[in-house]
Design a protein around this motif. Structure first.
Motif, short mmCIF file in Angstrom:
data_model
loop_
_atom_site.label_atom_id
_atom_site.label_comp_id
_atom_site.label_asym_id
_atom_site.label_seq_id
_atom_site.Cartn_x
_atom_site.Cartn_y
_atom_site.Cartn_z
N LEU A 275 9.86 5.01 -45.66
CA LEU A 275 8.61 4.31 -45.42
C LEU A 275 7.77 5.04 -44.37
CD1 LEU A 275 6.98 1.90 -46.32
CD2 LEU A 275 8.13 0.52 -44.58
N TRP A 276 8.44 5.61 -43.38
CA TRP A 276 7.74 6.45 -42.39
C TRP A 276 7.09 7.64 -43.10
CZ3 TRP A 276 8.64 11.58 -40.91
CH2 TRP A 276 7.95 12.02 -39.79
N ASP A 277 7.77 8.22 -44.07
CA ASP A 277 7.23 9.38 -44.79
C ASP A 277 5.88 9.08 -45.43
OD1 ASP A 277 9.37 11.05 -44.21
OD2 ASP A 277 10.47 10.55 -46.03
N VAL A 278 5.73 7.89 -46.03
CA VAL A 278 4.52 7.58 -46.81
C VAL A 278 3.47 6.82 -46.01
CG1 VAL A 278 5.86 7.55 -48.95
CG2 VAL A 278 5.44 5.40 -47.74
N SER A 279 3.74 6.53 -44.74
CA SER A 279 2.79 5.77 -43.93
C SER A 279 1.83 6.69 -43.18
CB SER A 279 3.55 4.91 -42.90
OG SER A 279 4.39 3.97 -43.54
N GLU A 280 0.64 6.16 -42.88
CA GLU A 280 -0.29 6.90 -42.03
C GLU A 280 0.26 6.97 -40.61
OE1 GLU A 280 -4.30 5.60 -42.12
OE2 GLU A 280 -4.43 5.53 -44.31
N LYS A 281 0.05 8.13 -39.97
CA LYS A 281 0.63 8.34 -38.65
C LYS A 281 -0.46 8.76 -37.66
CE LYS A 281 4.73 10.10 -41.05
NZ LYS A 281 4.06 10.13 -42.38
N ASP A 282 -0.20 8.51 -36.38
CA ASP A 282 -1.11 8.99 -35.35
C ASP A 282 -0.80 10.45 -35.03
OD1 ASP A 282 1.15 9.05 -33.69
OD2 ASP A 282 0.67 7.16 -32.70
N LYS A 283 -1.48 11.03 -34.08
CA LYS A 283 -1.32 12.45 -33.79
C LYS A 283 0.05 12.79 -33.23
CE LYS A 283 -3.54 12.04 -29.22
NZ LYS A 283 -4.66 12.53 -28.38
N GLU A 284 0.79 11.79 -32.74
CA GLU A 284 2.16 12.02 -32.26
C GLU A 284 3.19 11.79 -33.36
OE1 GLU A 284 0.01 10.12 -30.36
OE2 GLU A 284 -0.39 11.78 -28.98
N GLY A 285 2.73 11.50 -34.58
CA GLY A 285 3.65 11.29 -35.69
C GLY A 285 4.23 9.90 -35.78
N ASN A 286 3.59 8.93 -35.12
CA ASN A 286 4.08 7.55 -35.16
C ASN A 286 3.36 6.74 -36.23
OD1 ASN A 286 5.80 7.79 -32.78
ND2 ASN A 286 3.89 7.89 -31.61
N ALA A 287 4.12 5.94 -36.97
CA ALA A 287 3.56 4.94 -37.88
C ALA A 287 3.81 3.59 -37.22
CB ALA A 287 4.23 5.01 -39.23
N ALA A 288 2.75 2.97 -36.70
CA ALA A 288 2.90 1.74 -35.92
C ALA A 288 2.10 0.61 -36.56
CB ALA A 288 2.44 1.96 -34.49
N PHE A 289 2.71 -0.58 -36.64
CA PHE A 289 2.08 -1.74 -37.25
C PHE A 289 2.30 -2.95 -36.34
CE2 PHE A 289 3.59 1.21 -40.43
CZ PHE A 289 2.50 1.38 -41.26
N GLY A 290 1.30 -3.80 -36.25
CA GLY A 290 1.39 -4.96 -35.40
C GLY A 290 0.93 -4.64 -33.99
N ASP A 291 1.33 -5.49 -33.05
CA ASP A 291 0.91 -5.35 -31.65
C ASP A 291 1.87 -4.39 -30.95
OD1 ASP A 291 -0.28 -5.67 -29.23
OD2 ASP A 291 0.29 -7.78 -28.95
#
Length: 467
Positions: A275-291
């Motif tokens: 799921l990390w592979d297919v998610s949009e990521k920030d410039k540090e490579g994090n896929a973050a959702f929620g607060d």
């Protein structure tokens, strides 16, 4: 014509704690606004297809029906009383449709991600002539890397005048070194588990190689009951059916299996790392959702719930927070989530099976608090919906309306309860709850008594067929 057959079963173990046995990943919105089931159905919009046929677990029937209703799509839903793998599931679909102009069955899983829909559509269209000619077509994913989590298909000779190849062999999940040689050779594809097969041809081959599966499915369909869009099988007959995949039962034996290559950014989301592979990521490579609040954190998947998640100095981790469970794992170890689920199941803990927030055909409830002789729930009843007429042997209930209007049957009386009002249901009294309004009914239920399990419900009438 093509009839889509969408297999929507699942154990809910790979993406725990977001996915549970009673709410597996195909019913979650993991990669967008729509759930994976809904995305699978929408993916068919550029194909000329009949209404979909969904095959799912009895316990998931209302979730499937509601998610199709949200798309304004109607289709048949075959309910499996027990799971028996893909060969019987497809046999049920073939038997149910073969007399309806013998369609091509486009067999799909409800929990796959395909980001390039146009490529998927083109591959299916290119396979139609093969399937119509009697070939059993499977779609092979062009591999992007060596992967030990997938089965592989080795291609043989090209089929003249088509985009397909004869299937040389189906290969079980290899070790990483073997997978690397497969990818380097260019002769292997990932096994997607998607098929395009004429209904009658599948039944012919199944009868030839696994007649016991064929006969069990026929018997299970001889005495079906129909409830709205639901088709219930003969449970006793289906329970005798062997548990086998279509690959093992048919595709590895038939002389007419063909593979059509598919390059469509496919992923079966078999783990949090996928799921990390297919998610949009920030410039540090994090896929973050929620607060979330991330400090010096990289290459991670973080899924928040109702509270803030703050991280400091982490790399390549998975954090998933729900109302009743928190998962923290190294991203390269998330395949072991299934071991956690097995332990929860062995210890008979509810977290393997259900969320604290549970969906019902009439709405949902959230188990806010509980003690030795009490339980508190926040209940949401959708407009126009009604819970069953029921009675409890071991508990009394206090209902406090927070918003909306409740129509309450309490013994021989029926009355309205509005905001900031309450009522009391004694032990042993027949009662019912309905939302007659146009907005959601929100209420707090306080249960008290010697036993508070959900199985302490005697239903006398139910519009959802549960009585």
């Amino acid at each position: 014509m093509i009839t889509p057959v969408i297999m929507a079963g699942g154990s809910g173990s790979r993406l725990w704690p977001l996915s549970r046995a009673l709410y597996p990943k195909q019913f979650l919105a993991l990669t967008g606004q729509q759930t994976m089931l809904q995305t699978t159905v929408q993916r068919l919009s550029n194909l000329d297809v009949n209404a979909p046929l969904i095959i799912c677990n009895e316990e998931h029937r209302f979730i499937v029906a509601e998610q199709l209703r949200e798309l304004d799509i109607t289709g048949s839903i075959i309910l499996e009383p027990v799971g028996r793998n893909t060969a019987p599931a497809i046999a049920l679909a073939a038997e149910a449709t073969v007399n309806d102009n013998d369609p091509l069955l486009l067999v799909l899983s409800a929990d796959h991600v395909i980001q390039n829909t146009d490529a998927f559509t083109d591959a299916v269209k290119s396979a139609i002539s093969l399937a119509q000619s009697g070939k059993l077509v499977t779609f092979g994913i062009i591999p992007t890397q060596a992967h030990s989590g997938y089965g592989y298909i080795k291609r043989g000779n090209a089929v003249s005048g088509s985009s397909g190849y004869d299937v040389n062999a189906f290969v079980e999940k290899p070790d990483l070194n073997t997978a690397a040689t497969y990818v380097e050779s260019g002769e292997y594809y990932w096994n997607s588990g998607m098929f395009l097969i004429k209904a009658s041809r599948y039944l012919q081959e199944l009868q030839k190689y696994r007649p016991e599966i064929s006969q069990a499915c026929k018997k299970a369909l001889e005495h079906t009951t129909h409830d709205s869009d639901f088709v219930r099988l003969d449970a006793e007959a289906f329970a005798l059916c062997p548990d086998e995949s279509i690959d093992y039962a048919v595709m590895e034996n038939t002389k007419d299996s063909v593979v059509v290559p598919l390059d469509a950014d496919w992923n079966d989301i078999g783990a949090w790392s996928a799921l990390w592979d297919v998610s949009e990521k920030d410039k540090e490579g994090n896929a973050a959702f929620g607060d979330t609040l991330l400090q010096n954190t990289s290459n991670s998947y973080i899924h928040g719930g109702d509270r803030l998640i703050a991280t400091i100095g982490l790399d390549s981790v998975v954090i998933v927070d729900t109302k009743d469970a928190l998962l923290v794992a190294c991203k390269d170890k998330v395949q072991d989530v299934k071991k956690i689920v097995e332990k929860l199941k062995a210890e008979k803990r509810s977290e393997f099976k259900i969320h604290r927030e549970v969906y019902r055909p009439w709405g949902k409830y959230d188990a806010i608090d509980s003690g030795e002789r009490y339980q508190v729930k926040r209940i949401t009843v959708n407009p126009g919906e009604k819970l069953s007429i029921q009675m409890h042997h071991h508990r009394a209930e206090h209902w406090i309306v927070v918003s909306g209007t409740a129509k309450v049957t309490n013994g021989d009386k029926t009355f309205l309860v509005t905001e900031n009002e309450s009522t009391y249901i004694p032990i042993g009294v027949v009662h019912a709850l309905e939302n007659p309004g146009k907005v959601a009914l929100e209420m707090i239920e306080v249960q008290s008594g010697s036993y508070l399990g959900e199985d302490d419900i005697v239903r006398f009438a139910d519009r959802y067929g549960r009585a």
